[in-house]
Scaffold this motif. Structure first.
Motif, PDB file in Angstrom:
ATOM      1  N   GLU A 308       0.598  16.062 -58.718  1.00 36.89           N
ATOM      2  CA  GLU A 308      -0.234  15.232 -58.343  1.00 36.89           C
ATOM      3  C   GLU A 308      -1.513  15.273 -57.876  1.00 36.89           C
ATOM      4  O   GLU A 308      -2.594  14.541 -58.214  1.00 36.89           O
ATOM      5  N   TYR A 369      11.272   9.899 -51.994  1.00 28.42           N
ATOM      6  CA  TYR A 369      10.369  10.187 -52.736  1.00 28.42           C
ATOM      7  C   TYR A 369      10.514   9.777 -54.578  1.00 28.42           C
ATOM      8  O   TYR A 369      10.768  10.678 -55.161  1.00 28.42           O
ATOM      9  N   GLU A 373       6.424   7.879 -58.274  1.00 28.40           N
ATOM     10  CA  GLU A 373       5.324   8.173 -57.537  1.00 28.40           C
ATOM     11  C   GLU A 373       4.638   9.305 -58.164  1.00 28.40           C
ATOM     12  O   GLU A 373       3.367   9.297 -57.968  1.00 28.40           O
ATOM     13  N   THR A 374       5.122   9.991 -58.933  1.00 32.37           N
ATOM     14  CA  THR A 374       4.598  11.261 -59.742  1.00 32.37           C
ATOM     15  C   THR A 374       4.326  10.691 -61.282  1.00 32.37           C
ATOM     16  O   THR A 374       3.175  11.034 -61.760  1.00 32.37           O
ATOM     17  N   GLY A 449       8.884   2.334 -56.430  1.00 34.61           N
ATOM     18  CA  GLY A 449       7.755   3.467 -56.463  1.00 34.61           C
ATOM     19  C   GLY A 449       6.730   3.313 -57.546  1.00 34.61           C
ATOM     20  O   GLY A 449       5.954   4.263 -57.555  1.00 34.61           O
ATOM     21  N   PRO A 451       3.577   2.937 -59.366  1.00 38.75           N
ATOM     22  CA  PRO A 451       2.199   2.900 -59.025  1.00 38.75           C
ATOM     23  C   PRO A 451       1.497   1.539 -59.360  1.00 38.75           C
ATOM     24  O   PRO A 451       1.804   0.920 -60.414  1.00 38.75           O
ATOM     25  N   ARG A 516      -4.599   7.596 -61.717  1.00 37.59           N
ATOM     26  CA  ARG A 516      -4.340   8.128 -60.316  1.00 37.59           C
ATOM     27  C   ARG A 516      -5.420   8.975 -59.987  1.00 37.59           C
ATOM     28  O   ARG A 516      -5.917   9.889 -60.547  1.00 37.59           O
TER      29      ARG A 516
END
Length: 555
Positions: A308, A369, A373-374, A449, A451, A516
């Motif tokens: 990330e 998590y 998200e990654t 999650g 993005p 990101r």
């Protein structure tokens, strides 16, 4: 199903002709226990591990070798489209080294056999250790293989990509010594799986090297009629003395075919072990593009943080891989890994003091998590296609929705086209998202999650349950057990309803793209993407080149 050591040794008496004992026990046919343990009285064989997985130029590689023949010829060569020999030793005296109790967890503890001082100018990449019987003069197949990685201390070219080998997933499927994260001889956990694994042991046979005719997990063609599930790779492995999970994780099945394709296509491929993302995060600093391929299931939180941060500061990530599922923790110094999986809420010793690091699903509310998200997708929202008895007649390709996306340039693909189905690239295990359709286009709901700004370029559907004719259910590998487990975690109930189980039986696999920070991520979330490169599928090849060229050539 569990088998005591005494039962296992008794059951293995008839298996002594193989290089490793094929230990078996009683139980359901689909769960028959079959793991690798070295056999001094079997066919000629050699096994090797190194003190670490990755090295820098100038460092010393320590090799620990055991063999059933007294002398070996050993070759170390850089693997790839054009293999290059680094060094050779002839007539090396080698003993058969016994293993201690539970070597899968405690490591082998063998005596050092030989060392290799890496030159300062050694090329970055993956290095294969090949061991042969000295008496055979190179005319017989190798008795065993090992692999290690060399990091780069030199500048990169404008077409260099850094492949991160999914070694944590390899480790999870490695049953050498008696157990993996799936099945084995560890009497304290279901099916004998071990939540603690050592890296100080050899890789299972077939994870590093395979003959060209070794079948993959997914059959080449779809069944024309209703029939019982068939997993040809396991039958082939059992018949030929290879590890039961060779086709599920390893250099030979996934990363090696990508390196061969990429080098032939003109890319310069450097390779590191996944553990370096946590233990040596500076190893990725000089690169503009990280690549992941194949089966990429097990990760630690620090590894995710490294990726990330890399993207936030402008790096690009190309993930041609599927099944982002379990959190792990590395053992001290990278000597192994820990993953309690479905038993984490009851047995992981960290579950009370720090549940965020509990080795459960990433989507587990206690962990909180989600993989999206990654990488933009989640393992529990996808899972299986064209394997076990699950979606055996799925189309095995991606359905195109956003045909104007840059990844599809020069493909000629339009809305509603399918690609990759002839090569079965949408198969085995895939990742998806919670989504809805708006004006005929899939859109993430954001509930799990995803993005902001993520685009679903193409997708297909997957399942977590085996269906088919009732008379074939005896041959099922999963039934609906995995759907029930996911439902129990995500619905926070030990006894999910039939409706909840059916809900989590429905999944998807997606090809997504998002930005990101000042970096960018492209994810084609299927384990078998590389099969399209192996079989020279035009669309898989073109999309892969589009992604890599955008990510390595753009400043």
């Amino acid at each position: 199903m569990k088998a005591s050591s005494e039962e296992s040794q008794e059951a293995s008496a008839a298996a002594g002709s193989w290089p490793t004992k094929r230990i078996s026990g009683s139980g359901a046919a689909w769960k028959s226990l079959w793991v690798e343990v070295p056999d001094k009285h079997g066919l000629p064989a050699a096994w090797c591990y190194s003190d670490r997985m990755g090295y820098s130029p100038g460092e010393t590689v320590k090799l620990y070798i055991s063999s059933t023949v007294p002398k070996l010829d050993i070759v170390v060569k850089k693997d790839g489209f054009t293999p290059r020999t680094l060094t050779t030793w002839n007539d090396v005296s080698v003993d058969f080294q016994e293993v201690p109790a539970q070597p899968y967890m405690n490591g082998c503890g063998w005596q050092e056999t030989i060392t290799l001082e890496l030159p300062q100018d050694v090329a970055a990449g993956a290095y294969i250790v090949e061991m042969r019987d000295s008496k055979q003069n190179g005319n017989q197949p190798a008795l065993g293989h090992h692999i290690f990685f060399v990091r780069s201390n030199r500048g990169k070219t404008d077409k260099t990509v850094l492949l991160v080998a999914s070694t944590c997933t390899w480790a999870a499927y490695n049953d050498w010594g008696g157990a993996s994260h799936y099945i084995g001889l560890h009497k304290d956990f279901p099916d004998g799986f071990s939540p603690i694994l050592s890296s100080q042991r050899p890789w299972a046979r077939g994870q590093v090297w395979l003959p060209a005719d070794a079948p993959r997990n997914v059959p080449k063609t779809r069944p024309r009629l209703p029939e019982q599930p068939y997993w040809g790779s396991k039958e082939w492995a059992f018949a030929n003395g290879y590890a039961r999970y060779y086709a599920s994780a390893g250099w030979a099945t996934y990363e090696r075919p990508f390196v061969i394709w990429a080098e032939q296509a003109g890319y310069d491929v450097h390779v590191i072990a996944q553990e370096d993302l946590e233990l040596n995060p500076e190893a990725i600093a000089q690169y503009s593009c990280l690549v992941f391929v194949g089966h990429c299931e097990y990760w630690s939180a620090p590894m995710r943080h490294t990726v990330e941060a890399f993207v936030e500061r402008g790096g690009r990530v190309a993930r041609f891989a599927g099944n982002f599922f379990w959190q792990i923790r590395l053992r001290e110094g990278g000597s192994g890994q820990i993953c309690y999986k479905s038993q984490a809420r009851d047995y992981d010793p960290i579950r009370h003091e720090n549940p965020k690091l509990m080795t459960s699903l990433w989507e587990d509310p206690m962990v909180g998590y989600p993989g999206a998200e990654t990488f933009g997708v989640n393992g529990a929202r996808g899972i299986y296609a064209a394997t076990f008895g699950i979606a055996q007649r799925s189309s095995r390709g991606f359905n195109v929705f956003r045909h104007k996306h840059w990844s599809l340039d020069a493909t000629g693909l339009g809305y509603a086209d399918t690609f990759g189905d002839e090569a079965s690239i949408f198969a085995y295990e895939v990742d998806g998202l919670d989504y809805t359709f708006v004006d005929g286009l899939p859109v993430p709901t954001g509930k799990d999650g995803a993005p902001a700004g993520l685009e679903i370029v193409a997708m297909n559907w997957a399942s977590n349950s085996e269906y088919g004719l009732p008379e074939h259910s005896f041959h099922h590998e999963r039934g609906d057990s995995e759907a029930r487990f996911i439902a129990s975690i995500l619905e926070v109930t030990p006894s999910p309803t039939a409706e909840a189980t059916e809900k989590y039986s429905r999944g998807s696999g997606m090809m997504v793209s998002f930005k990101r920070g000042i970096g960018e991520i492209f994810c084609a979330a299927t384990c078998e993407w590389v099969r399209g490169l192996i079989e020279k599928d035009f669309y898989t090849d073109r999309i892969t080149r589009n992604v890599l060229d955008r990510f390595v050539l753009r400043d």
